[in-house]
Design a protein around this motif. Structure first.
Motif, short mmCIF file in Angstrom:
data_model
loop_
_atom_site.label_atom_id
_atom_site.label_comp_id
_atom_site.label_asym_id
_atom_site.label_seq_id
_atom_site.Cartn_x
_atom_site.Cartn_y
_atom_site.Cartn_z
N MET A 288 0.85 -1.17 0.00
CA MET A 288 0.00 0.00 0.00
C MET A 288 0.90 1.24 0.00
O MET A 288 1.75 1.37 0.87
CB MET A 288 -0.89 -0.03 1.25
N PRO A 289 0.74 2.12 -0.97
CA PRO A 289 1.61 3.29 -1.05
C PRO A 289 1.31 4.33 0.03
O PRO A 289 0.19 4.46 0.49
CB PRO A 289 1.33 3.86 -2.44
N ARG A 290 2.35 5.06 0.39
CA ARG A 290 2.23 6.14 1.37
C ARG A 290 2.22 7.47 0.62
O ARG A 290 2.96 7.66 -0.34
CB ARG A 290 3.41 6.12 2.33
N PHE A 291 1.36 8.37 1.08
CA PHE A 291 1.27 9.70 0.50
C PHE A 291 1.46 10.74 1.60
O PHE A 291 1.16 10.49 2.76
CB PHE A 291 -0.10 9.91 -0.18
N TYR A 292 1.98 11.89 1.19
CA TYR A 292 2.26 12.97 2.12
C TYR A 292 1.47 14.21 1.71
O TYR A 292 1.34 14.52 0.53
CB TYR A 292 3.76 13.29 2.11
N PHE A 293 0.97 14.93 2.72
CA PHE A 293 0.19 16.14 2.49
C PHE A 293 0.93 17.34 3.07
O PHE A 293 1.54 17.23 4.13
CB PHE A 293 -1.17 16.03 3.19
N GLN A 294 0.86 18.46 2.39
CA GLN A 294 1.43 19.69 2.92
C GLN A 294 0.55 20.86 2.49
O GLN A 294 0.08 20.90 1.35
CB GLN A 294 2.85 19.92 2.45
N PHE B 7 -2.64 4.78 1.60
CA PHE B 7 -3.89 4.68 0.85
C PHE B 7 -3.72 3.61 -0.22
O PHE B 7 -2.60 3.36 -0.68
CB PHE B 7 -4.25 6.01 0.19
N ASN B 8 -4.81 3.03 -0.63
CA ASN B 8 -4.77 2.01 -1.68
C ASN B 8 -4.45 2.59 -3.05
O ASN B 8 -3.97 1.87 -3.92
CB ASN B 8 -6.10 1.25 -1.74
N SER B 9 -4.75 3.87 -3.24
CA SER B 9 -4.55 4.47 -4.56
C SER B 9 -4.41 5.99 -4.44
O SER B 9 -4.71 6.57 -3.39
CB SER B 9 -5.75 4.16 -5.46
N VAL B 10 -3.98 6.60 -5.52
CA VAL B 10 -3.92 8.06 -5.58
C VAL B 10 -5.31 8.64 -5.42
O VAL B 10 -5.49 9.66 -4.75
CB VAL B 10 -3.30 8.53 -6.92
N GLU B 11 -6.31 7.98 -5.98
CA GLU B 11 -7.69 8.47 -5.87
C GLU B 11 -8.15 8.52 -4.42
O GLU B 11 -8.78 9.49 -3.99
CB GLU B 11 -8.64 7.61 -6.70
N GLU B 12 -7.82 7.51 -3.63
CA GLU B 12 -8.19 7.54 -2.21
C GLU B 12 -7.46 8.67 -1.48
O GLU B 12 -8.04 9.33 -0.63
CB GLU B 12 -7.88 6.20 -1.54
N ALA B 13 -6.21 8.88 -1.81
CA ALA B 13 -5.46 9.98 -1.20
C ALA B 13 -6.04 11.32 -1.61
O ALA B 13 -6.15 12.24 -0.79
CB ALA B 13 -3.99 9.89 -1.60
N ARG B 14 -6.47 11.45 -2.86
CA ARG B 14 -7.10 12.69 -3.34
C ARG B 14 -8.38 12.96 -2.58
O ARG B 14 -8.65 14.08 -2.16
CB ARG B 14 -7.39 12.61 -4.83
N GLN B 15 -9.18 11.92 -2.36
CA GLN B 15 -10.44 12.08 -1.63
C GLN B 15 -10.17 12.57 -0.20
O GLN B 15 -10.90 13.42 0.31
CB GLN B 15 -11.21 10.76 -1.61
N GLU B 16 -9.13 12.06 0.43
CA GLU B 16 -8.78 12.52 1.77
C GLU B 16 -8.32 13.98 1.74
O GLU B 16 -8.66 14.76 2.62
CB GLU B 16 -7.68 11.64 2.36
N CYS C 240 -9.83 26.98 -2.74
CA CYS C 240 -10.85 27.82 -3.35
C CYS C 240 -11.83 27.04 -4.22
O CYS C 240 -12.89 27.57 -4.56
CB CYS C 240 -10.21 28.94 -4.16
N VAL C 241 -11.54 25.80 -4.55
CA VAL C 241 -12.44 25.04 -5.42
C VAL C 241 -13.00 23.77 -4.80
O VAL C 241 -13.69 23.01 -5.47
CB VAL C 241 -11.76 24.68 -6.77
N VAL C 242 -12.74 23.54 -3.51
CA VAL C 242 -13.15 22.26 -2.93
C VAL C 242 -14.65 22.06 -2.93
O VAL C 242 -15.13 20.93 -2.96
CB VAL C 242 -12.60 22.03 -1.51
N SER C 243 -15.43 23.12 -2.91
CA SER C 243 -16.89 22.94 -2.94
C SER C 243 -17.37 22.41 -4.28
O SER C 243 -18.45 21.88 -4.39
CB SER C 243 -17.59 24.26 -2.61
N ARG C 244 -16.52 22.54 -5.31
CA ARG C 244 -16.90 22.07 -6.64
C ARG C 244 -16.28 20.73 -7.00
O ARG C 244 -16.55 20.18 -8.05
CB ARG C 244 -16.48 23.11 -7.69
N ILE C 245 -15.41 20.20 -6.13
CA ILE C 245 -14.74 18.92 -6.39
C ILE C 245 -15.57 17.79 -5.82
O ILE C 245 -15.98 17.83 -4.68
CB ILE C 245 -13.33 18.89 -5.78
N LYS C 246 -15.80 16.78 -6.61
CA LYS C 246 -16.52 15.60 -6.12
C LYS C 246 -15.55 14.76 -5.31
O LYS C 246 -14.49 14.38 -5.78
CB LYS C 246 -17.07 14.80 -7.30
N ALA C 247 -15.92 14.47 -4.08
CA ALA C 247 -15.05 13.70 -3.19
C ALA C 247 -15.09 12.23 -3.50
O ALA C 247 -15.86 11.72 -4.22
CB ALA C 247 -15.45 13.92 -1.74
#
Length: 78
Positions: A1-7, A22-31, A71-78
């Motif tokens: 399972m790959p590790r992702f870092y947030f800043q 996370f299992n995928s980049v998509e799961e990390a993006r959702q977080e 500024c765009v998170v309200s328009r991004i589908k989680a």
């Protein structure tokens, strides 16, 4: 399972400390989107929106993968 870092602060060089698995980049993006939404809500409640920032997501090698602008998170589908 790959590790992702947030800043959050992109005005400084990326620093990678504790990552999350996370299992995928998509799961990390959702977080990242969920976290960004929480930040926007908290700053709006304090009447100090920080919509000019973004969350940068990097892979376990430190390579930037994507950015989630607050500024765009309200328009991004989680």
């Amino acid at each position: 399972m790959p590790r992702f870092y947030f800043q959050l602060n992109l005005d400084e060089p990326l620093r990678y400390e504790d990552g999350q698995f996370f299992n995928s980049v998509e799961e990390a993006r959702q977080e990242a989107v969920r976290t960004a939404r929480e930040m926007v809500a908290a700053s709006a409640a304090e009447r100090q929106p920080e919509l000019n920032k973004r969350i940068m997501l990097a892979d376990e090698n430190g390579n930037p993968v994507l950015a989630v602008p607050l500024c765009v998170v309200s328009r991004i589908k989680a």
